[in-house]
Design a protein around this motif. Structure first.
Motif, PDB file in Angstrom:
ATOM      1  N   ASP A 106     -11.435   1.482  -9.321  1.00 55.74           N
ATOM      2  CA  ASP A 106     -11.369   2.159  -8.277  1.00 55.74           C
ATOM      3  C   ASP A 106     -12.217   3.390  -7.768  1.00 55.74           C
ATOM      4  O   ASP A 106     -13.202   3.466  -8.943  1.00 55.74           O
ATOM      5  CB  ASP A 106      -9.895   2.817  -8.018  1.00 55.74           C
ATOM      6  N   HIS A 168      -9.212   1.600  -3.457  1.00 55.42           N
ATOM      7  CA  HIS A 168      -8.982   0.135  -4.444  1.00 55.42           C
ATOM      8  C   HIS A 168     -10.384  -0.530  -4.358  1.00 55.42           C
ATOM      9  O   HIS A 168     -10.894  -0.835  -3.167  1.00 55.42           O
ATOM     10  CB  HIS A 168      -8.033  -0.782  -3.683  1.00 55.42           C
ATOM     11  N   HIS A 178      -5.323   3.827  -0.842  1.00 54.07           N
ATOM     12  CA  HIS A 178      -4.101   4.261  -1.244  1.00 54.07           C
ATOM     13  C   HIS A 178      -3.610   5.597  -0.334  1.00 54.07           C
ATOM     14  O   HIS A 178      -3.278   6.396  -1.063  1.00 54.07           O
ATOM     15  CB  HIS A 178      -3.954   4.296  -2.616  1.00 54.07           C
ATOM     16  N   HIS A 211      -1.343   0.528  -7.832  1.00 51.59           N
ATOM     17  CA  HIS A 211      -1.747  -0.975  -7.556  1.00 51.59           C
ATOM     18  C   HIS A 211      -0.273  -1.805  -7.374  1.00 51.59           C
ATOM     19  O   HIS A 211      -0.297  -2.967  -7.270  1.00 51.59           O
ATOM     20  CB  HIS A 211      -2.600  -1.443  -8.559  1.00 51.59           C
ATOM     21  N   TRP A 214      -0.458  -4.133  -4.845  1.00 56.62           N
ATOM     22  CA  TRP A 214      -1.776  -4.803  -4.579  1.00 56.62           C
ATOM     23  C   TRP A 214      -2.148  -5.784  -5.400  1.00 56.62           C
ATOM     24  O   TRP A 214      -3.430  -6.304  -5.817  1.00 56.62           O
ATOM     25  CB  TRP A 214      -2.647  -3.389  -4.800  1.00 56.62           C
ATOM     26  N   GLU A 215      -1.144  -6.517  -5.979  1.00 58.42           N
ATOM     27  CA  GLU A 215      -1.435  -7.497  -7.051  1.00 58.42           C
ATOM     28  C   GLU A 215      -2.504  -8.576  -6.570  1.00 58.42           C
ATOM     29  O   GLU A 215      -3.020  -9.154  -7.405  1.00 58.42           O
ATOM     30  CB  GLU A 215       0.005  -8.207  -7.482  1.00 58.42           C
ATOM     31  N   ASN A 219      -3.173  -4.948   0.095  1.00 59.59           N
ATOM     32  CA  ASN A 219      -2.284  -4.294   0.463  1.00 59.59           C
ATOM     33  C   ASN A 219      -1.290  -5.256   1.179  1.00 59.59           C
ATOM     34  O   ASN A 219      -1.444  -5.458   2.102  1.00 59.59           O
ATOM     35  CB  ASN A 219      -2.222  -2.884   1.191  1.00 59.59           C
ATOM     36  N   THR A 223       4.014  -1.507  -0.094  1.00 55.76           N
ATOM     37  CA  THR A 223       3.895  -0.383  -1.404  1.00 55.76           C
ATOM     38  C   THR A 223       4.826   0.561  -1.136  1.00 55.76           C
ATOM     39  O   THR A 223       5.243   1.102  -0.382  1.00 55.76           O
ATOM     40  CB  THR A 223       2.534   0.203  -0.888  1.00 55.76           C
TER      41      THR A 223
END
Length: 419
Positions: A106, A168, A178, A211, A214-215, A219, A223
């Protein structure tokens, strides 16, 4: 003062403007020569001092220079990550004294974000095994707390209590931030002249928390909020690299071989010193090119002095003839010209050296701030003294050419008025 030296001084003083220009030419050459050498040695020292006291650097299977660049210098990205279970296994190895996990990926407004734990504050060393020190605040202990480097704080104007938004990946674009999870600055590191100054430090748990959702690498709109994340416990799944300190240096190669042949995943363990040496070897071409340029500049300066002496010699033929008529022998005229060239070179070296230290005093802090290269006002090294000796010798040798011409000029030729 000897008669010859007095005569050389009066002769140079009579041609004051020409002498000053010759001295400045030599001085500028000396400034460039010593400046390149000082930057070269200090840059190499800064590279070597970036990390200290670490026996091994471990990362995914990769070349040792690439592993060194992304783990220590925050340049580039890892080819593979390390599974957290592998990290735990080696951190509990009987020969390991301490480990520092590193998680990269990041960023924040062009600065890299590093996820780590309290071992980073306790065991990371730079320079001559110097500890990291906090200029303000304290280490992070909350999920959304961060400790920033000195350059981050200075360039972005952050203080204790400032809030920052992490993005990210490397690109700090709006869609990758984020935004719902701001971090609070709780500490600022003292300047180190290393990549630590340009890094935002957070906990490994924070890296996992931001995260969530955010896998897939983007996004997905689900979240959780900061309050929801604070209710959960996080454990890292993967890290980028780890620094390892051993109980005994004797165990270094045995553990390195064990890591490099680790059957559960492909890993690489490198020795920082060896990797730094290889990295500097890759940069030696640029280093040699800079030195070659500075040598050519010195040669140009000395040739300029030769041109000046030869030009002035044509104007001084009557002076040489009068000296001969007053009883000066050819060797006196010869030594006079060599002494003048040697004196001009000496003064040029002194002025150039003083000019170098003046420049270092002015631009040294700027270079340290922007490039992390420390240029301390220290005395001349043995090698630098040898370089100056070579310049002095060259300047003296250069004076032989006009001295020979003056030596060969006849009395009658010098006294004859040419139209």
């Amino acid at each position: 003062m000897s008669p010859t030296l007095m005569l050389a001084w009066k002769s140079a003083n009579n041609r004051r403007l020409t002498a000053i220009l010759t001295i400045l030419t030599v001085a500028i050459s000396v400034i460039l020569l010593l400046g390149v050498e000082r930057i070269r040695t200090q840059a190499k020292s800064s590279f070597a001092n970036t990390i200290s006291g670490t026996d091994l650097i471990v990362g995914g299977r990769s070349g040792q220079v690439n592993l060194l660049l992304y783990s220590v210098f925050r340049i580039g990205n890892a080819t593979n990550n390390i599974d957290w279970k592998s990290y735990q296994e080696f951190s509990q190895h009987r020969s390991v004294n301490w480990t520092i996990p590193l998680s990269l990926g990041d960023s924040h407004k062009g600065f890299r974000v590093l996820g780590t734990n309290q071992s980073y504050f306790e065991h990371y060393r730079y320079g001559r095994k110097q500890n990291l020190a906090l200029e303000q605040g304290r280490p992070f202990n909350g999920l959304f707390e961060t400790v920033i480097g000195a350059d981050v704080a200075k360039k972005l104007g952050y203080t204790i209590g400032s809030e920052i938004i992490i993005a990210h990946g490397i690109n700090d674009a709006g869609f990758s931030r984020h935004d719902k999870l701001p971090f609070k600055v709780v500490g600022i590191f003292s300047p180190t002249g290393t990549p630590v100054d340009k890094t935002v430090h957070v906990s490994l748990e924070a890296i996992e928390a931001i995260h969530v959702g955010w896998e897939s690498g983007a996004n997905l709109g689900n979240t959780p909020s900061a309050d929801q994340l604070l209710q959960r416990d996080f454990e890292p799944q993967q890290i980028t690299a780890m620094l390892v300190g051993l109980k005994s240096k004797i165990q270094t190669f045995a553990l390195q071989r064990q890591i490099n042949t680790y059957p559960k995943e492909p890993l690489s363990a490198i020795l920082p010193g060896v990797a730094l040496h290889e990295l500097w070897g890759m940069m030696s071409v640029a280093e040699q090119a800079l030195m070659a340029v500075s040598i050519f500049v010195v040669a140009a300066g000395l040739l300029g002095m030769l041109s000046s002496l030869l030009t002035s010699l044509q104007e001084r033929r009557r002076e040489m003839a009068i000296l001969r008529a007053m009883g000066a022998r050819p060797r006196h005229v010869f030594s006079l010209l060599i002494l003048e060239a040697s004196a001009l070179t000496t003064v040029g070296i002194v002025v150039g050296t003083a000019g170098l230290y003046g420049l270092l005093a002015v631009i040294g802090p700027i270079i340290a701030q922007n490039y992390g290269i420390q240029l301390p006002l220290i005395g001349l090294s043995q090698y630098e003294l040898l370089l100056l000796g070579a310049v002095q010798l060259s300047g003296t040798v250069i004076g032989i050419i006009p001295a020979i011409r003056a030596y060969k000029q006849s009395l009658s030729d010098g006294m004859t008025i040419r139209v």
